[in-house]
Structure formats: structure tokens, C-alpha cells
Enzyme design. Structure first.
Site, mmCIF file in Angstrom:
data_model
loop_
_atom_site.group_PDB
_atom_site.id
_atom_site.type_symbol
_atom_site.label_atom_id
_atom_site.label_comp_id
_atom_site.label_asym_id
_atom_site.label_seq_id
_atom_site.Cartn_x
_atom_site.Cartn_y
_atom_site.Cartn_z
ATOM 1 N N LYS A 27 10.570 12.584 9.662
ATOM 2 C CA LYS A 27 9.837 13.663 9.002
ATOM 3 C C LYS A 27 8.452 13.803 9.609
ATOM 4 O O LYS A 27 7.987 14.914 9.876
ATOM 5 C CB LYS A 27 9.695 13.369 7.507
ATOM 6 N N GLU A 331 3.780 3.360 3.260
ATOM 7 C CA GLU A 331 5.012 4.012 2.810
ATOM 8 C C GLU A 331 6.184 3.045 2.718
ATOM 9 O O GLU A 331 7.196 3.334 2.077
ATOM 10 C CB GLU A 331 5.373 5.159 3.756
ATOM 11 N N ARG A 362 2.546 4.961 -7.024
ATOM 12 C CA ARG A 362 3.649 4.070 -6.646
ATOM 13 C C ARG A 362 3.448 2.636 -7.140
ATOM 14 O O ARG A 362 4.426 1.943 -7.437
ATOM 15 C CB ARG A 362 3.838 4.090 -5.126
#
Length: 445
Positions: A27, A331, A362
Site C-alpha cells: 500500500k 505498524e 491501537r
């Protein structure tokens, strides 16, 4: 419309996994390539692009601004298909950028941050809007920088979406100071459009620790490959200063690498089941943060081999805790946290305070959901402390966050009766994840 309450029974591994999993394109590379191709002086090709929610939001946004994007089934076919339907190769045809237009960013950080500088080069007003969560994600670094560089931006003082960029057809550019400690994408956003600014751009980061440095290196490498002149701290420049010289960008023929961060759950499956997984086409040299998985998962009890087949990771079934600074590769934190919850010793994940500003908070989400399955996770100032506990089944909520969803699937491999909420949110960056997951286990979805 995705059913955000649907529960997916995470499949339990019957034994060690043994599979080859072909992971779709990156991505991060795909969306950077789209922006650079849209700003180039000539058409270009993007081959093996990722086709996911985030990248389709980017293609549609660029089309809205006037860029031509055609998707072909393969490089030799003359049949044009829509990027929303597929395509092995995308042809990007630059055009005069114009408004008025409205860009839907969804909840894609790359779209909401990379495109406002592009919109400043357009002729006319460009409104940016998105999912409710996108309103909570920081954009002040881009907004303040664009104003300092000569653009007019209306955001009602929020430093966030929704907002309108009033493009004047060009932008003066020059030196600008920003605090990018909440997102390295602020730096990348300005660098990607910098060659098209009249004076180029000099970005000086003035805040705290800059997260996700590999993503900035990816931006710099891709700019240079498109013909831009970029000076960086690594190339002898000042610390925390990046300069891009004004000039034309070349149309490229780019093959997108597999998304190494999206390979994480499959490699982790090998680690926690004592199995073996091969990811084809793993690059020998890359700026993708996911390449760090080789070192991290080896430290947690596995081994890997990179050869002509790709990367093969082998687990022993014994998972060790880890003390690791993830500031460059934040990530990867959800997947590492899931593995750590199954380890036989304590783990400390550090350097990721900025994850509180991602698709969801997160750190809070991982703490709540792993503890909801019987885990022992404590938030720290900049990360997580994870102690081993025997986990039990239950619902793993995902907060419309793709990496939370794959973390839940990972836990379900060895913990019976885990139900993952809204597994469809993985389509943000990893289309067909449930099918790939069942396929890895030798099952049909």
C-alpha cells in the site's frame, strides 16, 4: 456497506502450518507511486499495484482532480477496465489538476496527508472529507506547512478534517518548519509534491522523535527514482532537514513490491504453530518497515531464509518474549503484541506512543482486547508491557482497524473460540484476507 458488528470465527490451527502465501502489493509503495505519477511530466505505469480500499480511495481522488488512470488486465492487453474492478497494471496519465472537487479520504492516512499539497497545485477549491475517525487524526503538520508555503486552507481552526484547500494552480514553496512527531507522513506529503513547487521545498522537523523513518526513506528513494533531486540527513545534509529541488518528474514503469507488513500475520502463524510459511518475491533490499520482521520474529523464536523462492520463515512452536523499540516500525505493533501474548516470557514494546493517533488508539485497543481474552497487557507511556497468561475464547473487537483484525485472527490460531469482529475491515490494505488465511490452513473460506 460493511457490517461492522459481524463476527468471524477465527479458525484454529490443527497443527503446524506449512504454506506458501502470495501477498498483494505494498500500500505504501502503491499510493506514493500514484502521487508521483500524477505529478509527472509524462504518463507512467504502475504494475502489480495493491487494489484495496486505501489505494482505490487514492485512485478515485486523483481522478477527481483530473488525472487519468486506466487499469489493464496485463501490460499487453488493450482492454481497459476500471481500477475498482481489477487490473494487473495501472496507466497514469497526468493532466491539469482542477477543482471544484471533493475528495473522500476514508480513513487512509496516505490519502488525507499526501493529497492536500497536490490540491494546492490544482486550479480551484478541493474539499477533503472522510470517515468519522478521520476527523480525529492529526493533520496540523500538513495544514500549517501549506499555509506557510503560500496556500489557503480552510479548516475552521481544527487542524483536522473536514477542510478545503483553495488551489491556485501553483505554490511558492521554499523552507518550512513542521512538527512531524505524530506522523512521518507529514514529511512525506510535502516531499512528494515538492518538485512541483516553484521553489521546491525544504522541510525541517522541529519536534520530538520522528516515527517511521523507513517510510521517509521510501519516499526519498521513490522521488529520486522519478528524477527528483533530494538532499537528506543521510546524504550529508543537516539533521532533520530534507530538501527537494524544483523540477520535472519522470513517468516511470514501476513494479510494486509485496506488502511486507501484510506478510506479518502469515509469518507469525509459522512462529506460533511451529510451522513454515514462504512469502514469494520478498525483496533482497527494501525500505519497507515490514522487512524488520525477519529480525524481530527470529528473536522471538524462529528462523528465516531468503532465497530465490522468497522468504521462508520457520517456527519451533516455542515463542519467546522480546524487549524491542518499534518506533521505526510502529505498524507492526498489533501483530507483535498478539505473538507476545502467546509467549513464554514477558515482552516490552517501546517507542510507539504515536499509535494512539492511528486508525484507532491501537495501544488502548490492544490492551483491552487481549486482556478481554484473559491476557495481561499494561499500557506504558510509549508502548505495552505484555506478560504471558493462558488465554481463552471470546470476542475480539477491531475498531475498524485492519491490523487489529489480523491480530485477532492470529490469536485464534491457538486459542479456541475467538470471534473477530468485522474481519472485512482488512480490505483496507489486504483484500481477501479471510480467503488467504483459510488457504494457509489448507481450508476453504
Amino acid at each position: 456497506m460493511t457490517d461492522n458488528t459481524a463476527l468471524w470465527p477465527a479458525p484454529l490451527a490443527s497443527g503446524p502450518v506449512d504454506a506458501t502465501v502470495t501477498v498483494p502489493g505494498s500500500k505504501s509503495v502503491t499510493n506514493r507511486a500514484l502521487v508521483l505519477a500524477a505529478l509527472a511530466a509524462e504518463p507512467g505505469w504502475i504494475r502489480r499495484p495493491l487494489r484495496s480500499r486505501d489505494t482505490l480511495l487514492m485512485t478515485e481522488a486523483l481522478r477527481t482532480l483530473g488525472v487519468g488512470i486506466e487499469a489493464l488486465p496485463n501490460s499487453s492487453s488493450a482492454a481497459v477496465v476500471d481500477p475498482g474492478l481489477g487490473g494487473d497494471a495501472w496507466r497514469v496519465i497526468p493532466a491539469g489538476l482542477h477543482g471544484p472537487a471533493t475528495v473522500d479520504v476514508g480513513n487512509a492516512g496516505t490519502v488525507m496527508r499526501f493529497l492536500p499539497p497536490v490540491a494546492a497545485l490544482a486550479d480551484g477549491p478541493i474539499r477533503f472529507d472522510g470517515d468519522p475517525r478521520s476527523y480525529e487524526r492529526p493533520l496540523h503538520g500538513v495544514i500549517d506547512a501549506l499555509r506557510a508555503l503560500g496556500a489557503r486552507v480552510d479548516d475552521d481552526g481544527r487542524g483536522a478534517l473536514p477542510m478545503t484547500v483553495h488551489g491556485g494552480g501553483s505554490l511558492t514553496g521554499g523552507p518550512v518548519e513542521i512538527d512531524a512527531s505524530s506522523s512521518s507522513q507529514f514529511v512525506s506529503a510535502l516531499l512528494l509534491s515538492g518538485p512541483r513547487f516553484n521553489q521546491g521545498v525544504e522541510v525541517r522537523h522541529t519536534g520530538g522523535v520522528l516515527p517511521s523513518m523507513p517510510h521517509i526513506r521510501m519516499t526519498v528513494d521513490m522521488l529520486r527514482a522519478a528524477g527528483a533531486q533530494v538532499d537528506t540527513p543521510e546524504s550529508g545534509g543537516e539533521p532533520n532537514v530534507w530538501r527537494v529541488t524544483a523540477g520535472a518528474l519522470l513517468g516511470r514503469d514501476l513494479v510494486v513490491e509485496p506488502d511486507l507488513s501484510n506478510a506479518q500475520p502469515f509469518l507469525a502463524a509459522a512462529l506460533i504453530t511451529g510451522g513454515r510459511v514462504t512469502i514469494p518475491d520478498w525483496p533482497a533490499h527494501t525500505t519497507q518497515p515490514g522487512d524488520a520482521l525477519r529480525e524481530i520474529f527470529t528473536a522471538m523464536g524462529g528462523s528465516c531464509e531468503l532465497d530465490e523462492r522468497g522468504l521462508t520463515f520457520t517456527g519451533t512452536g516455542k515463542v519467546q518474549g522480546i524487549d524491542v523499540d518499534l518506533s521505526d516500525v510502529g505498524e507492526l505493533t498489533p501483530g507483535i503484541a498478539a505473538v507476545a501474548a502467546l509467549a513464554d516470557s514477558e515482552s516490552v514494546l517501546r517507542g510507539v506512543a504515536h499509535l494512539r493517533l492511528h486508525e484507532t488508539d491501537r495501544l488502548a485497543a490492544l490492551t483491552k482486547e487481549i486482556n478481554g481474552l484473559g491476557g495481561d497487557v499494561t499500557e506504558t507511556a510509549d508502548g505495552l508491557l505484555i506478560r504471558p497468561r493462558t488465554l481463552h475464547g471470546g470476542t475480539f473487537h477491531t475498531y475498524e482497524d485492519h491490523r487489529l483484525a489480523t491480530a485477532g485472527a492470529l490469536l485464534g490460531l491457538t486459542v479456541p473460540d475467538v470471534a473477530v469482529e468485522n474481519i472485512a475491515t482488512t480490505a483496507k490494505t489486504l483484500p481477501d484476507f479471510p480467503e488467504l488465511w483459510h488457504g494457509m490452513l489448507g481450508e476453504r473460506a
